[in-house]
Design a protein around this motif. Sequence first.
Motif, PDB file in Angstrom:
ATOM      1  N   ARG A  90     -10.732  14.904 -13.075  1.00 16.02           N
ATOM      2  CA  ARG A  90      -9.765  14.564 -14.137  1.00 16.02           C
ATOM      3  C   ARG A  90     -10.209  15.253 -15.438  1.00 16.02           C
ATOM      4  O   ARG A  90     -11.048  14.739 -16.172  1.00 16.02           O
ATOM      5  CB  ARG A  90      -9.669  13.054 -14.316  1.00 16.02           C
ATOM      6  N   SER A  92      -8.782  15.562 -18.240  1.00 15.93           N
ATOM      7  CA  SER A  92      -8.525  14.809 -19.469  1.00 15.93           C
ATOM      8  C   SER A  92      -9.705  13.903 -19.828  1.00 15.93           C
ATOM      9  O   SER A  92      -9.905  13.589 -21.001  1.00 15.93           O
ATOM     10  CB  SER A  92      -7.243  13.997 -19.346  1.00 15.93           C
ATOM     11  N   ASP A  93     -10.497  13.502 -18.847  1.00 13.62           N
ATOM     12  CA  ASP A  93     -11.672  12.670 -19.119  1.00 13.62           C
ATOM     13  C   ASP A  93     -12.821  13.451 -19.748  1.00 13.62           C
ATOM     14  O   ASP A  93     -13.812  12.864 -20.187  1.00 13.62           O
ATOM     15  CB  ASP A  93     -12.168  11.997 -17.831  1.00 13.62           C
ATOM     16  N   ALA A  95     -12.499  15.415 -22.427  1.00 15.61           N
ATOM     17  CA  ALA A  95     -12.263  15.531 -23.869  1.00 15.61           C
ATOM     18  C   ALA A  95     -12.881  14.327 -24.574  1.00 15.61           C
ATOM     19  O   ALA A  95     -12.357  13.226 -24.524  1.00 15.61           O
ATOM     20  CB  ALA A  95     -10.769  15.616 -24.152  1.00 15.61           C
ATOM     21  N   THR A 111      -4.922  26.738 -26.890  1.00 12.23           N
ATOM     22  CA  THR A 111      -4.679  25.968 -25.667  1.00 12.23           C
ATOM     23  C   THR A 111      -5.729  26.320 -24.620  1.00 12.23           C
ATOM     24  O   THR A 111      -6.068  27.493 -24.438  1.00 12.23           O
ATOM     25  CB  THR A 111      -3.267  26.247 -25.121  1.00 12.23           C
ATOM     26  N   TRP A 125      -3.879  21.316 -15.525  1.00 11.29           N
ATOM     27  CA  TRP A 125      -4.133  20.551 -16.746  1.00 11.29           C
ATOM     28  C   TRP A 125      -4.160  21.520 -17.907  1.00 11.29           C
ATOM     29  O   TRP A 125      -4.629  22.654 -17.785  1.00 11.29           O
ATOM     30  CB  TRP A 125      -5.476  19.836 -16.638  1.00 11.29           C
ATOM     31  N   SER A 126      -3.645  21.082 -19.041  1.00  9.16           N
ATOM     32  CA  SER A 126      -3.772  21.876 -20.260  1.00  9.16           C
ATOM     33  C   SER A 126      -3.814  20.940 -21.458  1.00  9.16           C
ATOM     34  O   SER A 126      -3.328  19.808 -21.394  1.00  9.16           O
ATOM     35  CB  SER A 126      -2.612  22.870 -20.407  1.00  9.16           C
ATOM     36  N   ALA A 127      -4.422  21.426 -22.520  1.00  7.98           N
ATOM     37  CA  ALA A 127      -4.483  20.680 -23.783  1.00  7.98           C
ATOM     38  C   ALA A 127      -4.400  21.688 -24.913  1.00  7.98           C
ATOM     39  O   ALA A 127      -5.023  22.752 -24.857  1.00  7.98           O
ATOM     40  CB  ALA A 127      -5.767  19.869 -23.876  1.00  7.98           C
ATOM     41  N   SER A 142     -18.552  19.221 -23.180  1.00  7.33           N
ATOM     42  CA  SER A 142     -18.102  19.476 -21.821  1.00  7.33           C
ATOM     43  C   SER A 142     -18.700  20.757 -21.264  1.00  7.33           C
ATOM     44  O   SER A 142     -18.413  21.841 -21.748  1.00  7.33           O
ATOM     45  CB  SER A 142     -16.575  19.575 -21.773  1.00  7.33           C
TER      46      SER A 142
END
Length: 147
Positions: A90, A92-93, A95, A111, A125-127, A142
């Motif tokens: 995951r 997102s975990d 960040a 991005t 996944w992208s942020a 990370s």
Amino acid sequence: MAAAATAAACLLTATAGTAVAQDRSDRPSVPAGEEGLYAPTDLVLAVGRGADATTIAVERSATLTCSPRPSGTHPDAQAACAELKAVDGRFSDLARPTTNAMCTKQWAPVTVFATGVWEGRRVGWSATFANGCTLHAVLAKSAALAF
């Protein structure tokens, strides 16, 4: 037994009614003693300027393979695979904002994205971050996203 292993290493496809064997030697070799099946983990990680992962101009990228052993162009594949294993893939975990970062409010979007397969399942996944400072403040801890 050798014929079965050879057959397992080839992908048969039909071409004009004839079976054609395609060598699958592009896959990482499995170390001795680990001949069983494993769930593949092959990812592409990238970062670039822009607010949309589908239209950014990629500035850096890395490949990451975690099964059967860490490899790829990622600078620390072993640490990245261990970190992703701890969060079950995951992204997102990963960040985790730092509390002491001081960034401007300048809008220069950056991005970061990951796409591929994690333990046999498709992931994407992208942020998007306001600027490079914000990206580093959130992703500094990370190992997987530090490429």
